[in-house]
Design a protein around this motif. Structure first.
Motif, PDB file in Angstrom:
ATOM      1  N   ARG A  54     -64.737  -0.503   6.195  1.00 37.40           N
ATOM      2  CA  ARG A  54     -65.115  -0.229   4.804  1.00 37.40           C
ATOM      3  C   ARG A  54     -64.062   0.601   4.064  1.00 37.40           C
ATOM      4  N   GLY A  55     -62.948   0.864   4.689  1.00 38.81           N
ATOM      5  CA  GLY A  55     -61.943   1.732   4.077  1.00 38.81           C
ATOM      6  C   GLY A  55     -61.003   1.004   3.152  1.00 38.81           C
ATOM      7  N   LEU A  56     -60.417   1.754   2.212  1.00 42.01           N
ATOM      8  CA  LEU A  56     -59.333   1.226   1.385  1.00 42.01           C
ATOM      9  C   LEU A  56     -58.030   1.184   2.189  1.00 42.01           C
ATOM     10  N   PHE A  57     -57.958   2.014   3.227  1.00 38.37           N
ATOM     11  CA  PHE A  57     -56.789   2.019   4.105  1.00 38.37           C
ATOM     12  C   PHE A  57     -57.179   1.513   5.488  1.00 38.37           C
ATOM     13  N   TYR A  58     -56.368   0.606   5.987  1.00 38.45           N
ATOM     14  CA  TYR A  58     -56.570   0.053   7.328  1.00 38.45           C
ATOM     15  C   TYR A  58     -56.135   1.076   8.372  1.00 38.45           C
ATOM     16  N   VAL A  59     -56.981   1.273   9.368  1.00 33.25           N
ATOM     17  CA  VAL A  59     -56.669   2.183  10.473  1.00 33.25           C
ATOM     18  C   VAL A  59     -56.457   1.358  11.733  1.00 33.25           C
ATOM     19  N   ASP A  60     -55.286   1.494  12.331  1.00 36.51           N
ATOM     20  CA  ASP A  60     -55.002   0.839  13.609  1.00 36.51           C
ATOM     21  C   ASP A  60     -55.518   1.752  14.720  1.00 36.51           C
ATOM     22  N   PHE A  61     -56.756   1.518  15.142  1.00 35.11           N
ATOM     23  CA  PHE A  61     -57.400   2.400  16.110  1.00 35.11           C
ATOM     24  C   PHE A  61     -56.738   2.329  17.489  1.00 35.11           C
ATOM     25  N   LEU A  62     -55.957   1.262  17.755  1.00 42.16           N
ATOM     26  CA  LEU A  62     -55.319   1.115  19.061  1.00 42.16           C
ATOM     27  C   LEU A  62     -53.959   1.790  19.124  1.00 42.16           C
ATOM     28  N   SER A  63     -53.415   2.174  17.965  1.00 46.80           N
ATOM     29  CA  SER A  63     -52.101   2.824  17.970  1.00 46.80           C
ATOM     30  C   SER A  63     -52.247   4.305  18.334  1.00 46.80           C
ATOM     31  N   HIS A  64     -51.173   4.879  18.829  1.00 46.96           N
ATOM     32  CA  HIS A  64     -51.202   6.274  19.273  1.00 46.96           C
ATOM     33  C   HIS A  64     -51.470   7.227  18.108  1.00 46.96           C
ATOM     34  N   ASN A  65     -50.854   6.961  16.958  1.00 47.71           N
ATOM     35  CA  ASN A  65     -50.985   7.858  15.803  1.00 47.71           C
ATOM     36  C   ASN A  65     -52.035   7.403  14.803  1.00 47.71           C
ATOM     37  N   LYS A  66     -52.813   6.344  15.171  1.00 50.78           N
ATOM     38  CA  LYS A  66     -53.860   5.805  14.277  1.00 50.78           C
ATOM     39  C   LYS A  66     -53.249   5.510  12.896  1.00 50.78           C
ATOM     40  N   THR A  67     -52.276   4.621  12.892  1.00 46.15           N
ATOM     41  CA  THR A  67     -51.504   4.289  11.696  1.00 46.15           C
ATOM     42  C   THR A  67     -52.399   3.876  10.534  1.00 46.15           C
ATOM     43  N   LEU A  68     -52.069   4.388   9.335  1.00 46.56           N
ATOM     44  CA  LEU A  68     -52.800   4.042   8.109  1.00 46.56           C
ATOM     45  C   LEU A  68     -51.939   3.126   7.248  1.00 46.56           C
ATOM     46  N   LEU A  69     -52.548   2.032   6.765  1.00 50.56           N
ATOM     47  CA  LEU A  69     -51.850   1.095   5.884  1.00 50.56           C
ATOM     48  C   LEU A  69     -52.760   0.719   4.728  1.00 50.56           C
ATOM     49  N   PRO A  70     -52.264   0.723   3.489  1.00 50.86           N
ATOM     50  CA  PRO A  70     -53.118   0.373   2.345  1.00 50.86           C
ATOM     51  C   PRO A  70     -53.509  -1.099   2.366  1.00 50.86           C
ATOM     52  N   LYS A  71     -54.763  -1.378   2.061  1.00 48.42           N
ATOM     53  CA  LYS A  71     -55.247  -2.755   1.984  1.00 48.42           C
ATOM     54  C   LYS A  71     -55.099  -3.275   0.551  1.00 48.42           C
ATOM     55  N   SER A  72     -55.408  -4.541   0.379  1.00 46.63           N
ATOM     56  CA  SER A  72     -55.377  -5.135  -0.963  1.00 46.63           C
ATOM     57  C   SER A  72     -56.288  -4.375  -1.917  1.00 46.63           C
ATOM     58  N   SER A  73     -57.448  -3.958  -1.419  1.00 46.65           N
ATOM     59  CA  SER A  73     -58.404  -3.233  -2.261  1.00 46.65           C
ATOM     60  C   SER A  73     -57.841  -1.889  -2.711  1.00 46.65           C
ATOM     61  N   ALA A  74     -57.030  -1.237  -1.863  1.00 41.36           N
ATOM     62  CA  ALA A  74     -56.433   0.049  -2.235  1.00 41.36           C
ATOM     63  C   ALA A  74     -55.436  -0.136  -3.371  1.00 41.36           C
ATOM     64  N   LEU A  75     -54.624  -1.183  -3.295  1.00 40.55           N
ATOM     65  CA  LEU A  75     -53.637  -1.447  -4.346  1.00 40.55           C
ATOM     66  C   LEU A  75     -54.332  -1.818  -5.650  1.00 40.55           C
ATOM     67  N   PHE A  76     -55.414  -2.588  -5.547  1.00 45.28           N
ATOM     68  CA  PHE A  76     -56.196  -2.937  -6.740  1.00 45.28           C
ATOM     69  C   PHE A  76     -56.795  -1.685  -7.383  1.00 45.28           C
ATOM     70  N   TYR A  77     -57.383  -0.819  -6.560  1.00 38.37           N
ATOM     71  CA  TYR A  77     -58.032   0.391  -7.068  1.00 38.37           C
ATOM     72  C   TYR A  77     -57.003   1.329  -7.701  1.00 38.37           C
ATOM     73  N   GLN A  78     -55.818   1.395  -7.110  1.00 37.34           N
ATOM     74  CA  GLN A  78     -54.747   2.227  -7.665  1.00 37.34           C
ATOM     75  C   GLN A  78     -54.376   1.755  -9.071  1.00 37.34           C
ATOM     76  N   LYS A  79     -54.167   0.448  -9.238  1.00 37.25           N
ATOM     77  CA  LYS A  79     -53.820  -0.105 -10.551  1.00 37.25           C
ATOM     78  C   LYS A  79     -54.952   0.095 -11.542  1.00 37.25           C
ATOM     79  N   LEU A  80     -56.179  -0.048 -11.075  1.00 37.43           N
ATOM     80  CA  LEU A  80     -57.342   0.120 -11.943  1.00 37.43           C
ATOM     81  C   LEU A  80     -57.403   1.531 -12.516  1.00 37.43           C
ATOM     82  N   ILE A  81     -57.139   2.525 -11.656  1.00 41.87           N
ATOM     83  CA  ILE A  81     -57.167   3.920 -12.103  1.00 41.87           C
ATOM     84  C   ILE A  81     -56.016   4.192 -13.067  1.00 41.87           C
ATOM     85  N   GLU A  82     -54.842   3.613 -12.782  1.00 42.04           N
ATOM     86  CA  GLU A  82     -53.689   3.797 -13.676  1.00 42.04           C
ATOM     87  C   GLU A  82     -53.995   3.286 -15.085  1.00 42.04           C
ATOM     88  N   LYS A  83     -54.721   2.173 -15.161  1.00 41.72           N
ATOM     89  CA  LYS A  83     -55.040   1.566 -16.460  1.00 41.72           C
ATOM     90  C   LYS A  83     -56.369   2.081 -17.031  1.00 41.72           C
TER      91      LYS A  83
END
Length: 242
Positions: free
Chosen positions: A167-196
């Motif tokens: 359910r996150g805006l950022f993807y969490v790689d639970f199998l990686s050592h550092n639990k890498t965070l990557l923005p999803k399509s929804s995060a980029l959409f929400y960012q643009k929405l707030i900017e406008k």
């Protein structure tokens, strides 16, 4: 839209929202439907307690989204009501039912399968739908919505569904050592929405009306398996101009 169904729907909303909202925003006491069904379980407020409770909220904090435990609820407690993603309807109902409070949407979003990575088109679709419905409630219905918060910042443990959904805006790689965070399509959409600050009147945001060309073909495709052949029949029809 029968009287019985309307009463059942009202009862369901009373048990979910009215349990807290009616004492705080109306008169300091529980909804009548709850008192009629749970009279032996609900505490009884004194008149001084009702006065103390009533009006103790700065705003109406609304959490709206998929009820992940919905299928676990006793069928009798659902009052034949189904889940609905219609946020605008609910905002309008709260506005009328609870004396036009300021509403802050403190949690809203949807979910995708746990195998989904960064391309969460389903979540982005629902996020856009919910925010557009919020804007319609403000602009067209006069509802005093003062803020919106998306759920959630990153993928996490979702109650009894665990890690089987995201359910996150950022993807969490639970199998990686550092639990890498990557923005999803929804995060980029929400960012643009707030900017406008919403949906400015750009060509791609405008609704379109009209009819297709007279020789435009409409069709339906289907698959079925025969004994030794896979056939894909395509049927189409061209509607003549009138």
């Amino acid at each position: 839209m029968t009287d019985h169904n309307i009463k059942e729907c009202q009862k369901s909303l009373d048990f979910v929202l009215g349990w807290f909202a009616k004492p705080i925003f109306i008169d300091g006491d529980y909804p009548e439907s709850m008192k009629n069904n749970l009279s032996s379980l609900l505490p009884k407020f004194t008149e001084s307690e009702k006065k103390f409770i009533n009006g103790t909220a700065d705003f109406f904090a609304l959490s709206f989204g998929p009820t992940l435990s919905y299928q676990l609820v006793d069928p009798h407690m659902k009052f034949h009501q189904l889940e609905s993603p219609s946020l605008r309807q609910l905002l309008s109902w709260i506005d009328v039912e609870y004396n036009h409070p300021q509403i802050f949407i403190v949690e809203n979003g949807w979910f995708v399968s746990g195998t989904t990575k960064r391309d969460d088109a389903k979540c982005m679709y629902y996020l856009k739908k919910f925010i557009m419905e919020t804007l319609k409630a403000i602009k067209l219905d006069g509802v005093d919505v003062i803020g919106y918060t998306a759920w959630s910042l990153m993928d996490g443990f979702e109650w009894h569904r665990g890690y089987s959904i995201r359910r996150g805006l950022f993807y969490v790689d639970f199998l990686s050592h550092n639990k890498t965070l990557l923005p999803k399509s929804s995060a980029l959409f929400y960012q643009k929405l707030i900017e406008k600050n919403g949906f400015p009147p750009l060509p791609e945001n405008r609704p379109i009306e009209g009819t297709f060309p007279c020789d435009f073909a409409w069709g339906i495709v289907d698959n079925y398996i025969q004994v030794s052949q896979l056939t894909k029949p395509i049927s189409s029809v061209t509607k003549p101009c009138l």
